[in-house]
Design a protein around this motif. Structure first.
Motif, PDB file in Angstrom:
ATOM      1  N   VAL A  12       0.836  -1.201   0.000  1.00  0.00           N
ATOM      2  CA  VAL A  12       0.000   0.000   0.000  1.00  0.00           C
ATOM      3  C   VAL A  12       0.872   1.252   0.000  1.00  0.00           C
ATOM      4  N   LYS A  13       1.955   1.241   0.770  1.00  0.00           N
ATOM      5  CA  LYS A  13       2.856   2.389   0.782  1.00  0.00           C
ATOM      6  C   LYS A  13       3.446   2.642  -0.599  1.00  0.00           C
ATOM      7  N   LEU A  14       3.868   1.566  -1.261  1.00  0.00           N
ATOM      8  CA  LEU A  14       4.456   1.727  -2.588  1.00  0.00           C
ATOM      9  C   LEU A  14       3.417   2.168  -3.616  1.00  0.00           C
ATOM     10  N   GLU A  15       2.179   1.675  -3.474  1.00  0.00           N
ATOM     11  CA  GLU A  15       1.127   2.118  -4.385  1.00  0.00           C
ATOM     12  C   GLU A  15       0.823   3.603  -4.203  1.00  0.00           C
ATOM     13  N   LYS A  16       0.794   4.069  -2.953  1.00  0.00           N
ATOM     14  CA  LYS A  16       0.562   5.491  -2.698  1.00  0.00           C
ATOM     15  C   LYS A  16       1.705   6.335  -3.263  1.00  0.00           C
ATOM     16  N   LEU A  17       2.926   5.846  -3.090  1.00  0.00           N
ATOM     17  CA  LEU A  17       4.073   6.555  -3.642  1.00  0.00           C
ATOM     18  C   LEU A  17       3.982   6.618  -5.163  1.00  0.00           C
ATOM     19  N   MET A  18       3.597   5.511  -5.773  1.00  0.00           N
ATOM     20  CA  MET A  18       3.455   5.462  -7.233  1.00  0.00           C
ATOM     21  C   MET A  18       2.407   6.480  -7.701  1.00  0.00           C
ATOM     22  N   GLN A  19       1.263   6.527  -7.025  1.00  0.00           N
ATOM     23  CA  GLN A  19       0.214   7.479  -7.410  1.00  0.00           C
ATOM     24  C   GLN A  19       0.674   8.923  -7.230  1.00  0.00           C
ATOM     25  N   ARG A  20       1.406   9.184  -6.156  1.00  0.00           N
ATOM     26  CA  ARG A  20       1.906  10.531  -5.907  1.00  0.00           C
ATOM     27  C   ARG A  20       2.882  10.952  -7.007  1.00  0.00           C
ATOM     28  N   ILE A  21       3.741  10.047  -7.418  1.00  0.00           N
ATOM     29  CA  ILE A  21       4.696  10.364  -8.477  1.00  0.00           C
ATOM     30  C   ILE A  21       3.975  10.574  -9.806  1.00  0.00           C
ATOM     31  N   ILE A  22       2.978   9.736 -10.084  1.00  0.00           N
ATOM     32  CA  ILE A  22       2.217   9.879 -11.333  1.00  0.00           C
ATOM     33  C   ILE A  22       1.538  11.245 -11.396  1.00  0.00           C
ATOM     34  N   THR A  23       0.885  11.654 -10.319  1.00  0.00           N
ATOM     35  CA  THR A  23       0.206  12.952 -10.336  1.00  0.00           C
ATOM     36  C   THR A  23       1.201  14.097 -10.436  1.00  0.00           C
ATOM     37  N   THR A  24       2.375  13.949  -9.808  1.00  0.00           N
ATOM     38  CA  THR A  24       3.385  15.006  -9.889  1.00  0.00           C
ATOM     39  C   THR A  24       3.927  15.131 -11.303  1.00  0.00           C
ATOM     40  N   VAL A  25       4.227  13.994 -11.927  1.00  0.00           N
ATOM     41  CA  VAL A  25       4.767  14.039 -13.290  1.00  0.00           C
ATOM     42  C   VAL A  25       3.721  14.571 -14.262  1.00  0.00           C
ATOM     43  N   LYS A  26       2.467  14.154 -14.078  1.00  0.00           N
ATOM     44  CA  LYS A  26       1.405  14.661 -14.960  1.00  0.00           C
ATOM     45  C   LYS A  26       1.208  16.162 -14.781  1.00  0.00           C
ATOM     46  N   GLN A  28       3.573  18.337 -13.889  1.00  0.00           N
ATOM     47  CA  GLN A  28       4.722  19.040 -14.444  1.00  0.00           C
ATOM     48  C   GLN A  28       4.794  18.935 -15.960  1.00  0.00           C
ATOM     49  N   TYR A  29       4.374  17.793 -16.489  1.00  0.00           N
ATOM     50  CA  TYR A  29       4.424  17.559 -17.934  1.00  0.00           C
ATOM     51  C   TYR A  29       3.049  17.109 -18.421  1.00  0.00           C
ATOM     52  N   PRO A  30       2.135  18.032 -18.639  1.00  0.00           N
ATOM     53  CA  PRO A  30       0.766  17.646 -19.001  1.00  0.00           C
ATOM     54  C   PRO A  30       0.658  16.978 -20.375  1.00  0.00           C
ATOM     55  N   ASN A  31       1.604  17.196 -21.249  1.00  0.00           N
ATOM     56  CA  ASN A  31       1.544  16.612 -22.592  1.00  0.00           C
ATOM     57  C   ASN A  31       2.234  15.252 -22.686  1.00  0.00           C
ATOM     58  N   ALA A  32       2.792  14.766 -21.583  1.00  0.00           N
ATOM     59  CA  ALA A  32       3.497  13.477 -21.606  1.00  0.00           C
ATOM     60  C   ALA A  32       2.496  12.337 -21.763  1.00  0.00           C
ATOM     61  N   VAL A  37       4.730   8.408 -18.355  1.00  0.00           N
ATOM     62  CA  VAL A  37       4.490   8.751 -16.946  1.00  0.00           C
ATOM     63  C   VAL A  37       4.575   7.496 -16.085  1.00  0.00           C
ATOM     64  N   LEU A  38       3.967   6.409 -16.549  1.00  0.00           N
ATOM     65  CA  LEU A  38       4.032   5.154 -15.798  1.00  0.00           C
ATOM     66  C   LEU A  38       5.460   4.617 -15.716  1.00  0.00           C
ATOM     67  N   LEU A  39       6.228   4.769 -16.774  1.00  0.00           N
ATOM     68  CA  LEU A  39       7.619   4.318 -16.770  1.00  0.00           C
ATOM     69  C   LEU A  39       8.444   5.116 -15.772  1.00  0.00           C
ATOM     70  N   VAL A  40       8.283   6.418 -15.762  1.00  0.00           N
ATOM     71  CA  VAL A  40       9.014   7.268 -14.817  1.00  0.00           C
ATOM     72  C   VAL A  40       8.641   6.910 -13.380  1.00  0.00           C
ATOM     73  N   ALA A  41       7.356   6.727 -13.116  1.00  0.00           N
ATOM     74  CA  ALA A  41       6.903   6.391 -11.765  1.00  0.00           C
ATOM     75  C   ALA A  41       7.413   5.019 -11.342  1.00  0.00           C
ATOM     76  N   ALA A  42       7.366   4.052 -12.249  1.00  0.00           N
ATOM     77  CA  ALA A  42       7.850   2.711 -11.909  1.00  0.00           C
ATOM     78  C   ALA A  42       9.345   2.718 -11.610  1.00  0.00           C
ATOM     79  N   ASN A  43      10.118   3.478 -12.384  1.00  0.00           N
ATOM     80  CA  ASN A  43      11.555   3.582 -12.111  1.00  0.00           C
ATOM     81  C   ASN A  43      11.825   4.233 -10.758  1.00  0.00           C
TER      82      ASN A  43
END
Length: 131
Positions: A12-26, A28-32, A37-43
């Motif tokens: 659950v902690k890792l899933e929350k972190l993944m969602q937080r990173i996804i929303t942050t990347v989206k 910052q980069y709305p056209n990505a 976005v999923l690749l960046v978050a997974a890395n």
């Protein structure tokens, strides 16, 4: 498996972190693209999990070393401050700190002298490549 196992809490902690990173990347980069976005978050989550594993491994190694050199009873009384010191030193090592920086950090902690000596014996020499 029980609902509140350590594995489920970590997941659950890792899933929350993944969602937080996804929303942050989206944000910052709305056209990505979604794939990017999923690749960046997974890395990022993978690097975070590897770092946690590294720090836990360092802590277990130092804990075993301290229990064998200092004595189990004396060590258990102050395990919390020793753990925070070990994790801080491990972060310094991963950032490429020299032996002098590691030694100064160990000296700055208010730990008993025998534990400081054991930490120096364990960590000094790790930063020799930068010196």
């Amino acid at each position: 498996m029980p609902k509140k196992s350590a594995i489920n809490r970590g997941r659950v902690k890792l899933e929350k972190l993944m969602q937080r990173i996804i929303t942050t990347v989206k944000a910052q980069y709305p056209n990505a693209s979604d794939e990017y976005v999923l690749l960046v978050a997974a890395n990022a989550v993978h690097k975070y999990a590897m770092a946690l594993g590294y720090y836990e491994g360092v802590w277990r190694g130092v804990k075993t070393y301290l229990e064998s050199t200092v004595g189990v009873g004396r060590f258990r009384q102050i395990a919390g401050p020793v753990r925070s010191a070990v994790l801080h030193i491990a972060r310094l090592v991963t950032s490429g700190a020299s032996d002098d920086e590691i030694q100064k950090t160990i000296e700055s902690y208010s730990l008993p002298d025998d534990i400081k000596t054991a930490l120096k014996n364990y960590f000094i020499g790790v930063g020799a490549q930068k010196a």
